[in-house]
Write a protein that holds these residues in place. Structure first.
Motif, PDB file in Angstrom:
ATOM      1  N   ARG A 102      51.624  45.891  38.005  1.00 39.47           N
ATOM      2  CA  ARG A 102      50.471  46.005  37.107  1.00 39.47           C
ATOM      3  C   ARG A 102      49.870  44.624  36.804  1.00 39.47           C
ATOM      4  NH1 ARG A 102      46.057  48.460  35.873  1.00 39.47           N
ATOM      5  NH2 ARG A 102      45.580  48.480  33.666  1.00 39.47           N
ATOM      6  N   ILE A 103      50.709  43.630  36.602  1.00 41.65           N
ATOM      7  CA  ILE A 103      50.206  42.278  36.339  1.00 41.65           C
ATOM      8  C   ILE A 103      49.436  41.753  37.543  1.00 41.65           C
ATOM      9  CG2 ILE A 103      50.933  39.875  36.017  1.00 41.65           C
ATOM     10  CD1 ILE A 103      53.175  40.975  34.200  1.00 41.65           C
ATOM     11  N   ILE A 104      49.972  41.971  38.743  1.00 37.68           N
ATOM     12  CA  ILE A 104      49.285  41.533  39.961  1.00 37.68           C
ATOM     13  C   ILE A 104      47.938  42.231  40.085  1.00 37.68           C
ATOM     14  CG2 ILE A 104      49.379  41.623  42.484  1.00 37.68           C
ATOM     15  CD1 ILE A 104      52.449  41.181  42.185  1.00 37.68           C
ATOM     16  N   GLN A 105      47.913  43.535  39.771  1.00 37.13           N
ATOM     17  CA  GLN A 105      46.664  44.295  39.833  1.00 37.13           C
ATOM     18  C   GLN A 105      45.638  43.739  38.845  1.00 37.13           C
ATOM     19  OE1 GLN A 105      46.955  48.301  38.336  1.00 37.13           O
ATOM     20  NE2 GLN A 105      45.404  49.048  39.766  1.00 37.13           N
ATOM     21  N   LEU A 106      46.056  43.461  37.620  1.00 38.74           N
ATOM     22  CA  LEU A 106      45.122  42.941  36.619  1.00 38.74           C
ATOM     23  C   LEU A 106      44.626  41.541  36.979  1.00 38.74           C
ATOM     24  CD1 LEU A 106      46.845  44.168  33.346  1.00 38.74           C
ATOM     25  CD2 LEU A 106      44.724  45.016  34.353  1.00 38.74           C
ATOM     26  N   ARG A 107      45.500  40.700  37.506  1.00 39.03           N
ATOM     27  CA  ARG A 107      45.072  39.353  37.917  1.00 39.03           C
ATOM     28  C   ARG A 107      44.073  39.428  39.064  1.00 39.03           C
ATOM     29  NH1 ARG A 107      50.553  35.648  37.649  1.00 39.03           N
ATOM     30  NH2 ARG A 107      50.680  35.637  35.381  1.00 39.03           N
ATOM     31  N   SER A 108      44.307  40.355  39.987  1.00 36.33           N
ATOM     32  CA  SER A 108      43.391  40.526  41.107  1.00 36.33           C
ATOM     33  C   SER A 108      42.010  40.960  40.609  1.00 36.33           C
ATOM     34  CB  SER A 108      43.951  41.552  42.090  1.00 36.33           C
ATOM     35  OG  SER A 108      43.024  41.832  43.101  1.00 36.33           O
ATOM     36  N   ARG A 109      41.997  41.904  39.673  1.00 39.08           N
ATOM     37  CA  ARG A 109      40.716  42.342  39.104  1.00 39.08           C
ATOM     38  C   ARG A 109      40.022  41.215  38.361  1.00 39.08           C
ATOM     39  NH1 ARG A 109      41.827  48.300  36.496  1.00 39.08           N
ATOM     40  NH2 ARG A 109      42.196  49.385  38.470  1.00 39.08           N
ATOM     41  N   ALA A 110      40.782  40.439  37.609  1.00 35.26           N
ATOM     42  CA  ALA A 110      40.188  39.324  36.868  1.00 35.26           C
ATOM     43  C   ALA A 110      39.630  38.276  37.825  1.00 35.26           C
ATOM     44  CB  ALA A 110      41.234  38.693  35.949  1.00 35.26           C
ATOM     45  N   ARG A 111      40.326  38.028  38.921  1.00 33.50           N
ATOM     46  CA  ARG A 111      39.857  37.040  39.899  1.00 33.50           C
ATOM     47  C   ARG A 111      38.555  37.505  40.536  1.00 33.50           C
ATOM     48  NH1 ARG A 111      43.871  37.238  43.449  1.00 33.50           N
ATOM     49  NH2 ARG A 111      45.263  36.239  41.988  1.00 33.50           N
ATOM     50  N   THR A 112      38.488  38.778  40.959  1.00 29.90           N
ATOM     51  CA  THR A 112      37.255  39.276  41.581  1.00 29.90           C
ATOM     52  C   THR A 112      36.120  39.333  40.569  1.00 29.90           C
ATOM     53  OG1 THR A 112      37.941  41.567  41.239  1.00 29.90           O
ATOM     54  CG2 THR A 112      38.445  40.588  43.381  1.00 29.90           C
ATOM     55  N   SER A 113      36.429  39.662  39.325  1.00 32.35           N
ATOM     56  CA  SER A 113      35.401  39.674  38.284  1.00 32.35           C
ATOM     57  C   SER A 113      34.883  38.260  38.030  1.00 32.35           C
ATOM     58  CB  SER A 113      35.976  40.265  37.001  1.00 32.35           C
ATOM     59  OG  SER A 113      35.041  40.191  35.964  1.00 32.35           O
ATOM     60  N   GLY A 114      35.784  37.287  38.032  1.00 31.97           N
ATOM     61  CA  GLY A 114      35.374  35.889  37.847  1.00 31.97           C
ATOM     62  C   GLY A 114      34.494  35.411  38.978  1.00 31.97           C
ATOM     63  N   LYS A 115      34.803  35.826  40.212  1.00 30.43           N
ATOM     64  CA  LYS A 115      33.985  35.437  41.357  1.00 30.43           C
ATOM     65  C   LYS A 115      32.595  36.055  41.256  1.00 30.43           C
ATOM     66  CE  LYS A 115      37.758  34.662  44.616  1.00 30.43           C
ATOM     67  NZ  LYS A 115      38.424  35.126  45.833  1.00 30.43           N
ATOM     68  N   ARG A 116      32.525  37.300  40.790  1.00 27.41           N
ATOM     69  CA  ARG A 116      31.221  37.946  40.613  1.00 27.41           C
ATOM     70  C   ARG A 116      30.403  37.220  39.563  1.00 27.41           C
ATOM     71  NH1 ARG A 116      33.397  44.051  40.301  1.00 27.41           N
ATOM     72  NH2 ARG A 116      34.012  44.258  42.479  1.00 27.41           N
ATOM     73  N   GLN A 117      31.042  36.801  38.467  1.00 27.77           N
ATOM     74  CA  GLN A 117      30.338  36.073  37.419  1.00 27.77           C
ATOM     75  C   GLN A 117      29.806  34.753  37.951  1.00 27.77           C
ATOM     76  OE1 GLN A 117      29.614  36.899  34.300  1.00 27.77           O
ATOM     77  NE2 GLN A 117      30.621  38.895  34.372  1.00 27.77           N
ATOM     78  N   ASP A 118      30.594  34.079  38.799  1.00 25.85           N
ATOM     79  CA  ASP A 118      30.148  32.799  39.370  1.00 25.85           C
ATOM     80  C   ASP A 118      28.951  32.992  40.275  1.00 25.85           C
ATOM     81  OD1 ASP A 118      32.134  31.475  38.036  1.00 25.85           O
ATOM     82  OD2 ASP A 118      33.510  31.367  39.756  1.00 25.85           O
ATOM     83  N   ARG A 119      28.963  34.075  41.070  1.00 24.16           N
ATOM     84  CA  ARG A 119      27.834  34.345  41.971  1.00 24.16           C
ATOM     85  C   ARG A 119      26.562  34.680  41.191  1.00 24.16           C
ATOM     86  NH1 ARG A 119      30.456  38.569  45.818  1.00 24.16           N
ATOM     87  NH2 ARG A 119      32.483  37.623  45.707  1.00 24.16           N
ATOM     88  N   LYS A 120      26.698  35.424  40.081  1.00 22.37           N
ATOM     89  CA  LYS A 120      25.543  35.791  39.282  1.00 22.37           C
ATOM     90  C   LYS A 120      24.933  34.574  38.601  1.00 22.37           C
ATOM     91  CE  LYS A 120      26.726  40.570  38.243  1.00 22.37           C
ATOM     92  NZ  LYS A 120      27.081  41.522  37.188  1.00 22.37           N
ATOM     93  N   SER A 121      25.775  33.645  38.156  1.00 16.30           N
ATOM     94  CA  SER A 121      25.260  32.480  37.429  1.00 16.30           C
ATOM     95  C   SER A 121      24.680  31.434  38.383  1.00 16.30           C
ATOM     96  CB  SER A 121      26.372  31.850  36.580  1.00 16.30           C
ATOM     97  OG  SER A 121      27.418  31.367  37.411  1.00 16.30           O
ATOM     98  N   SER A 122      25.023  31.507  39.658  1.00 18.40           N
ATOM     99  CA  SER A 122      24.498  30.510  40.619  1.00 18.40           C
ATOM    100  C   SER A 122      23.108  30.823  41.069  1.00 18.40           C
ATOM    101  CB  SER A 122      25.386  30.453  41.851  1.00 18.40           C
ATOM    102  OG  SER A 122      26.673  30.013  41.498  1.00 18.40           O
TER     103      SER A 122
END
Length: 122
Positions: A102-122
């Protein structure tokens, strides 16, 4: 009934008036910090773990009767305390594996969400 007036025990404060509080009066510091130091937390958990370990050893010493254990077609004799310890460790292992997944799953989701936020702000 009319307006309610605040009564104070201070004889110098007229009735119906709030006592004056200095605007820069520092608040009282808490008696102790809300969170201890890391070393304190480690020592607390170490002491709790040692107490649990003592109880576990006492349990195993008091339950030395041999029992027959059956598992997946295998069978053998073991001390009751040891058999229960093995069962508890197996259960804790299953819970730890499920928690790690579950921790690995949540970290993976947070990482992909962070990448999406970076792409939107660029």
């Amino acid at each position: 009934m009319g307006s309610e007036e605040t009564m104070t025990d201070d004889p110098l404060t007229p009735q119906g008036q709030e006592p004056e509080v200095p605007p820069n009066k520092p608040e009282a510091a808490p008696a102790r910090p809300a969170v201890g130091t890391r070393a304190g937390v480690v020592w607390t958990f170490t002491i709790v773990a040692l107490i649990v370990l003592v109880f576990l050893v006492v349990f195993m010493v008091q339950n030395q009767d041999r029992v027959t254990v059956y598992f997946l077609g295998f069978h053998g004799q073991l001390a009751l305390g040891v058999a229960m310890l093995i069962a508890a460790v197996a259960g804790a292992t299953v819970v730890a594996i499920a928690g790690a997944v579950r921790i690995i799953q949540l970290r993976s989701r947070a990482r992909t969400s962070g990448k999406r936020q970076d792409r939107k702000s660029s």
